[in-house]
Motif scaffolding. Sequence first.
Motif, mmCIF file in Angstrom:
data_model
loop_
_atom_site.group_PDB
_atom_site.id
_atom_site.type_symbol
_atom_site.label_atom_id
_atom_site.label_comp_id
_atom_site.label_asym_id
_atom_site.label_seq_id
_atom_site.Cartn_x
_atom_site.Cartn_y
_atom_site.Cartn_z
ATOM 1 N N THR A 2 10.312 8.166 -4.567
ATOM 2 C CA THR A 2 11.009 7.429 -3.514
ATOM 3 C C THR A 2 12.356 8.091 -3.256
ATOM 4 O O THR A 2 13.079 8.409 -4.194
ATOM 5 C CB THR A 2 11.229 5.956 -3.927
ATOM 6 O OG1 THR A 2 9.960 5.345 -4.087
ATOM 7 C CG2 THR A 2 12.014 5.205 -2.868
ATOM 8 N N GLY A 26 8.325 11.764 6.415
ATOM 9 C CA GLY A 26 7.522 10.880 5.584
ATOM 10 C C GLY A 26 6.235 10.478 6.267
ATOM 11 O O GLY A 26 5.168 10.410 5.646
ATOM 12 N N GLU A 29 3.602 13.105 6.114
ATOM 13 C CA GLU A 29 3.011 13.174 4.772
ATOM 14 C C GLU A 29 2.324 11.863 4.371
ATOM 15 O O GLU A 29 1.950 11.696 3.215
ATOM 16 C CB GLU A 29 4.085 13.555 3.755
ATOM 17 C CG GLU A 29 4.575 14.981 3.947
ATOM 18 C CD GLU A 29 5.448 15.449 2.804
ATOM 19 O OE1 GLU A 29 6.380 14.723 2.417
ATOM 20 O OE2 GLU A 29 5.169 16.545 2.291
ATOM 21 N N GLU A 30 2.183 10.953 5.331
ATOM 22 C CA GLU A 30 1.513 9.670 5.128
ATOM 23 C C GLU A 30 2.152 8.830 4.019
ATOM 24 O O GLU A 30 1.478 8.184 3.226
ATOM 25 C CB GLU A 30 0.015 9.880 4.885
ATOM 26 C CG GLU A 30 -0.662 10.539 6.071
ATOM 27 C CD GLU A 30 -2.151 10.697 5.919
ATOM 28 O OE1 GLU A 30 -2.717 10.318 4.874
ATOM 29 O OE2 GLU A 30 -2.761 11.210 6.872
ATOM 30 N N LYS A 31 3.475 8.824 3.991
ATOM 31 C CA LYS A 31 4.245 8.017 3.039
ATOM 32 C C LYS A 31 4.590 6.678 3.683
ATOM 33 O O LYS A 31 4.498 6.501 4.889
ATOM 34 C CB LYS A 31 5.543 8.738 2.656
ATOM 35 C CG LYS A 31 5.381 10.144 2.135
ATOM 36 C CD LYS A 31 4.980 10.137 0.719
ATOM 37 C CE LYS A 31 4.981 11.583 0.191
ATOM 38 N NZ LYS A 31 4.574 11.656 -1.160
ATOM 39 N N GLU A 32 5.036 5.763 2.859
ATOM 40 C CA GLU A 32 5.634 4.520 3.343
ATOM 41 C C GLU A 32 7.032 4.875 3.810
ATOM 42 O O GLU A 32 7.694 5.733 3.204
ATOM 43 C CB GLU A 32 5.710 3.485 2.213
ATOM 44 C CG GLU A 32 4.371 3.121 1.622
ATOM 45 C CD GLU A 32 3.516 2.294 2.561
ATOM 46 O OE1 GLU A 32 4.073 1.451 3.300
ATOM 47 O OE2 GLU A 32 2.295 2.482 2.552
ATOM 48 N N LEU A 33 7.534 4.228 4.868
ATOM 49 C CA LEU A 33 8.879 4.571 5.311
ATOM 50 C C LEU A 33 9.571 3.415 6.000
ATOM 51 O O LEU A 33 8.949 2.473 6.470
ATOM 52 C CB LEU A 33 8.862 5.793 6.227
ATOM 53 C CG LEU A 33 8.061 5.685 7.505
ATOM 54 C CD1 LEU A 33 8.964 5.322 8.663
ATOM 55 C CD2 LEU A 33 7.350 6.987 7.762
ATOM 56 N N VAL A 54 11.824 6.815 2.157
ATOM 57 C CA VAL A 54 10.523 7.467 2.183
ATOM 58 C C VAL A 54 9.959 7.307 0.785
ATOM 59 O O VAL A 54 10.610 7.681 -0.193
ATOM 60 C CB VAL A 54 10.635 8.962 2.565
ATOM 61 C CG1 VAL A 54 9.277 9.639 2.507
ATOM 62 C CG2 VAL A 54 11.264 9.135 3.942
ATOM 63 N N SER A 55 8.758 6.724 0.694
ATOM 64 C CA SER A 55 8.236 6.366 -0.626
ATOM 65 C C SER A 55 6.720 6.464 -0.701
ATOM 66 O O SER A 55 6.033 6.330 0.308
ATOM 67 C CB SER A 55 8.675 4.936 -0.963
ATOM 68 O OG SER A 55 8.198 4.538 -2.227
ATOM 69 N N ASP A 56 6.232 6.639 -1.927
ATOM 70 C CA ASP A 56 4.802 6.562 -2.197
ATOM 71 C C ASP A 56 4.364 5.107 -2.365
ATOM 72 O O ASP A 56 3.188 4.804 -2.330
ATOM 73 C CB ASP A 56 4.453 7.329 -3.480
ATOM 74 C CG ASP A 56 4.684 8.824 -3.345
ATOM 75 O OD1 ASP A 56 4.493 9.354 -2.231
ATOM 76 O OD2 ASP A 56 5.055 9.463 -4.343
ATOM 77 N N GLU A 57 5.326 4.221 -2.584
ATOM 78 C CA GLU A 57 5.079 2.803 -2.849
ATOM 79 C C GLU A 57 5.481 1.964 -1.635
ATOM 80 O O GLU A 57 6.323 2.390 -0.845
ATOM 81 C CB GLU A 57 5.929 2.346 -4.044
ATOM 82 C CG GLU A 57 5.773 3.194 -5.293
ATOM 83 C CD GLU A 57 4.471 2.952 -6.010
ATOM 84 O OE1 GLU A 57 4.002 1.799 -5.990
ATOM 85 O OE2 GLU A 57 3.922 3.911 -6.568
ATOM 86 N N CYS A 142 10.608 17.876 1.505
ATOM 87 C CA CYS A 142 9.338 18.347 2.051
ATOM 88 C C CYS A 142 9.452 19.844 2.323
ATOM 89 O O CYS A 142 10.531 20.416 2.242
ATOM 90 C CB CYS A 142 8.963 17.597 3.331
ATOM 91 S SG CYS A 142 10.102 17.854 4.710
#
Length: 177
Positions: A2, A26, A29-33, A54-57, A142
């Motif tokens: 994150t 983000g 890269e298909e992240k949560e944002l 920008v997060s994976d979660e 990135c």
Amino acid sequence: MTYETIMAGFGGQGILFAGKLMAYCGMVEEKELSWLPSYGPEMRGGTCNCHVIVSDEPISSPFITAPDILMAMNLPSLDKFENAVKTGGAIAYDSSLISRAVVRGDVTAVAVDATRLADEMGVGKLANMVLFGALVKSVGLCSFEILEKALKKTIPPSKAALLESNVKALRAGYEAV
């Protein structure tokens, strides 16, 4: 991973655009944002900042009190947010416009002569992109390829002629660190 980032400066310096570009990185890269702009009553010259996560979660709140990253385009922004950055975080700042260094020793300081570099390239209004390019590389946000893809999505068709100069400014910052 994150990244909670506060970008700050004066209105007209492209702070909100840089924040939107980070959000699009983000998205590519298909992240949560989350992108939360904030600015004073003056469109140009007033203070503004934006909070970008920008997060994976999943993101529970768009508001950031202790960022991992600060991008400061002016001294009032550095003064206001420097102490809020988490230990181990990063502060990227425009050393052309900010006359002092980062005081804290527990963060990574990335000083970039962004305004001077942009002026020398003939794209003086793109110091934000120079500084953002340096920030992206220094924190490993990135790849440059992702950055270019995101930029193509961020610039509206009516301003497509600005794409090349924005890429040039991003690359100058990316290569400055």
